[in-house]
Design a protein around this motif. Structure first.
Motif, PDB file in Angstrom:
ATOM      1  N   UNK A 152       1.357  58.761  16.843  1.00 58.37           N
ATOM      2  CA  UNK A 152       2.095  58.735  15.580  1.00 58.37           C
ATOM      3  C   UNK A 152       1.570  57.632  14.667  1.00 58.37           C
ATOM      4  N   UNK A 153       1.326  56.471  15.237  1.00 58.00           N
ATOM      5  CA  UNK A 153       0.831  55.347  14.440  1.00 58.00           C
ATOM      6  C   UNK A 153      -0.570  55.632  13.911  1.00 58.00           C
ATOM      7  N   UNK A 154      -1.391  56.285  14.725  1.00 57.11           N
ATOM      8  CA  UNK A 154      -2.767  56.580  14.323  1.00 57.11           C
ATOM      9  C   UNK A 154      -2.825  57.548  13.151  1.00 57.11           C
ATOM     10  N   UNK A 155      -1.883  58.512  13.126  1.00 53.54           N
ATOM     11  CA  UNK A 155      -1.921  59.537  12.062  1.00 53.54           C
ATOM     12  C   UNK A 155      -1.079  59.141  10.852  1.00 53.54           C
ATOM     13  N   UNK A 156      -0.669  57.882  10.791  1.00 52.24           N
ATOM     14  CA  UNK A 156       0.017  57.390   9.597  1.00 52.24           C
ATOM     15  C   UNK A 156       1.524  57.548   9.614  1.00 52.24           C
ATOM     16  N   UNK A 157       2.108  57.774  10.792  1.00 50.12           N
ATOM     17  CA  UNK A 157       3.567  57.933  10.902  1.00 50.12           C
ATOM     18  C   UNK A 157       4.175  56.727  11.616  1.00 50.12           C
ATOM     19  N   UNK A 158       3.780  55.536  11.168  1.00 48.30           N
ATOM     20  CA  UNK A 158       4.242  54.313  11.818  1.00 48.30           C
ATOM     21  C   UNK A 158       5.750  54.174  11.787  1.00 48.30           C
ATOM     22  N   UNK A 159       6.364  54.569  10.672  1.00 48.19           N
ATOM     23  CA  UNK A 159       7.823  54.427  10.563  1.00 48.19           C
ATOM     24  C   UNK A 159       8.525  55.321  11.581  1.00 48.19           C
ATOM     25  N   UNK A 160       7.960  56.480  11.840  1.00 47.91           N
ATOM     26  CA  UNK A 160       8.544  57.391  12.827  1.00 47.91           C
ATOM     27  C   UNK A 160       8.410  56.800  14.235  1.00 47.91           C
ATOM     28  N   UNK A 161       7.292  56.136  14.486  1.00 46.37           N
ATOM     29  CA  UNK A 161       7.112  55.474  15.781  1.00 46.37           C
ATOM     30  C   UNK A 161       8.129  54.347  15.944  1.00 46.37           C
ATOM     31  N   UNK A 162       8.400  53.649  14.848  1.00 48.46           N
ATOM     32  CA  UNK A 162       9.343  52.529  14.909  1.00 48.46           C
ATOM     33  C   UNK A 162      10.760  53.028  15.226  1.00 48.46           C
ATOM     34  N   UNK A 163      11.107  54.216  14.725  1.00 51.45           N
ATOM     35  CA  UNK A 163      12.429  54.774  15.011  1.00 51.45           C
ATOM     36  C   UNK A 163      12.615  55.017  16.506  1.00 51.45           C
ATOM     37  N   UNK A 164      11.518  55.369  17.207  1.00 50.93           N
ATOM     38  CA  UNK A 164      11.600  55.551  18.659  1.00 50.93           C
ATOM     39  C   UNK A 164      11.906  54.211  19.318  1.00 50.93           C
ATOM     40  N   UNK A 165      11.237  53.147  18.860  1.00 49.11           N
ATOM     41  CA  UNK A 165      11.516  51.807  19.392  1.00 49.11           C
ATOM     42  C   UNK A 165      12.962  51.401  19.125  1.00 49.11           C
ATOM     43  N   UNK A 166      13.433  51.725  17.931  1.00 45.72           N
ATOM     44  CA  UNK A 166      14.791  51.342  17.548  1.00 45.72           C
ATOM     45  C   UNK A 166      15.845  52.266  18.152  1.00 45.72           C
TER      46      UNK A 166
END
Length: 436
Positions: A152-166
């Motif tokens: 997700x982070x590689x394809x420019x969806x960093x915010x979506x990856x962060x939601x998984x962490x949160x």
């Protein structure tokens, strides 16, 4: 490209009693890039040494392993003085010079101020008889293909990856179509860094497939390079049987699928070689539940998963058009891709030992049982929309675990005994295990 392993490398750098670090992992999972990027970001200077076909370095380590003499030689090789506080020494393909591996013991004991990270095929190391592995003198870091979150982070969806962490499941549910679309791409592209980078740059699935074919071809060449010649055909047979093994309703490894009439003793060594070099992961059956789960391991029954879901799809001939077929991709090969995906994500999480469960009558099967060290937690993978959990319910009634997990395309939902995690949020299971 962000790799979570970078955080582990930084923690290693900041340790007081730091040992030389060996990065383990299958070839082409990005070990060389990670070491160089770590040096670039965290050090004033990096000395990179590739031991493959490097006669000068081989000669340097062929004599005595006095660390002062070795550092003097490495300084001559680098062309400048090595400052132990600010220089990262990278030993790549270290298996090609076995005495360099032995030298790590002396660097740790006599010159611990030097910061050394190394990588190499442990398959190759195991073949060098008489080589002394520096047990207890080296730290280890396992590197796997990119996880879905890293993708997700590689394809420019960093915010979506962060939601998984949160673990903001409400927000994730609102944007689940984006997660599912990216998950389809990940099922096809997988996590091998070269394939991911190609997809990020060009969004060309055919180009990704060609890269995956080249990686698979390189692995086949490695079989011939590293393994004893008499076992190479058996390694190839096991390796090529994995897609059909996982396509069965019962994904237990069957020797007869490899070759009619085959028995365990014919292929045990081949499986061991593939597991030792990180190309396959062996998940053993347990037929009872107690801690540690290893005490209930059935050594004769196991599943084999591949190092990467993209490579599995490539070997199985998965077509790009399948990505457009609704959510059909998730049930391809009787859910084999989804089980591969889930296990691949679990491997990126630390301190989790994973098994699968069937009772003696095989009337109850749970895809994965996770040993957290303090409890055994069942996890069922559902690729279909139909979420009947008969086996999981039977397991719960018999063993009464605190919580059971099911992962599917359905939204997050917690019931009294069951927690449903979306496939795209499976990485959130670590915190859920703590809470359960």
């Amino acid at each position: 490209m962000y790799r979570i392993a970078m955080e582990q490398l930084i923690r290693w750098k900041n340790q007081k009693n730091r040992k030389p670090l060996m990065i383990e992992g299958a070839r082409q999972t990005g070990k060389t890039w990670l070491m160089k990027e770590f040096g670039r970001l965290e050090y004033n200077d990096t000395v990179y040494i590739n031991f493959d076909s490097n006669k000068r370095i081989e000669d340097l380590f062929s004599s005595d392993l006095n660390t002062e003499r070795l550092i003097a030689g490495l300084q001559l090789y680098a062309g400048h003085k090595i400052d132990p506080e600010n220089t990262l020494l990278i030993f790549d393909e270290i298996q090609e010079v076995p005495r360099a591996l032995t030298s790590l013991k002396y660097f740790y004991e006599n010159a611990p101020q030097y910061q050394i990270v190394c990588a190499g095929s442990l398959l190759g190391i195991a073949l060098h008889e008489g080589t002394s592995f520096p047990v207890g003198k080296v730290s280890f870091l396992k590197l796997y293909p990119l996880s879905y979150k890293e993708f997700l982070m590689a394809v420019g969806l960093e915010r979506y990856a962060k939601l998984i962490d949160e673990q903001d499941f409400e927000m994730m549910t609102a944007f689940k179509e984006t997660y599912i679309s990216a998950l389809k791409q990940y099922y096809f592209v997988g996590g091998m860094p070269e394939a991911v980078q190609s997809f990020v740059d060009n969004k060309d699935f055919q180009e990704v497939r060609e890269i995956q074919k080249n990686i698979l071809s390189a692995y086949e060449q490695d079989f011939s390079k590293h393994a004893p010649i008499e076992i190479v055909p058996k390694i190839r047979m096991v390796w090529n049987s994995i897609p059909s093994q996982l396509a069965k309703e019962n994904k237990k490894f069957i020797y007869g699928v490899v070759r009619e009439g085959a028995r365990a003793k014919d292929f045990e060594t081949a499986i061991m070689w593939l597991a030792d070099c990180g190309l396959v992961h062996k998940v053993s059956r347990i037929n009872g539940v107690g801690l540690p789960l290893k005490a209930y391991e059935d050594l004769k029954a196991f599943k084999l998963f591949m190092v990467d879901i993209g490579l599995l799809g490539c070997m199985a001939g998965l077509h790009e058009e399948t990505l457009l077929d609704g959510n059909g991709l998730f049930v391809e090969f009787k859910g084999a891709l989804s089980e591969q995906y889930v296990y691949q994500q679990l491997k990126t999480l630390h301190n989790l030992s994973v098994y699968y469960y069937t009772n003696d009558r095989s009337s109850c099967e749970v895809d994965f049982i996770i040993d957290t060290g303090g409890k055994a937690v069942p996890l069922e993978v559902k690729a279909e929309v139909n979420l009947k959990a008969k086996s999981l319910k039977t397991y719960w009634e018999k063993y009464n675990p605190t919580i059971c997990f099911r992962t599917s395309l359905r939204d997050y939902k917690k019931e009294s005994w069951l927690l449903n995690l979306p496939l795209y949020a499976i990485e959130a299971i670590t915190d859920a295990l703590k809470d359960g």
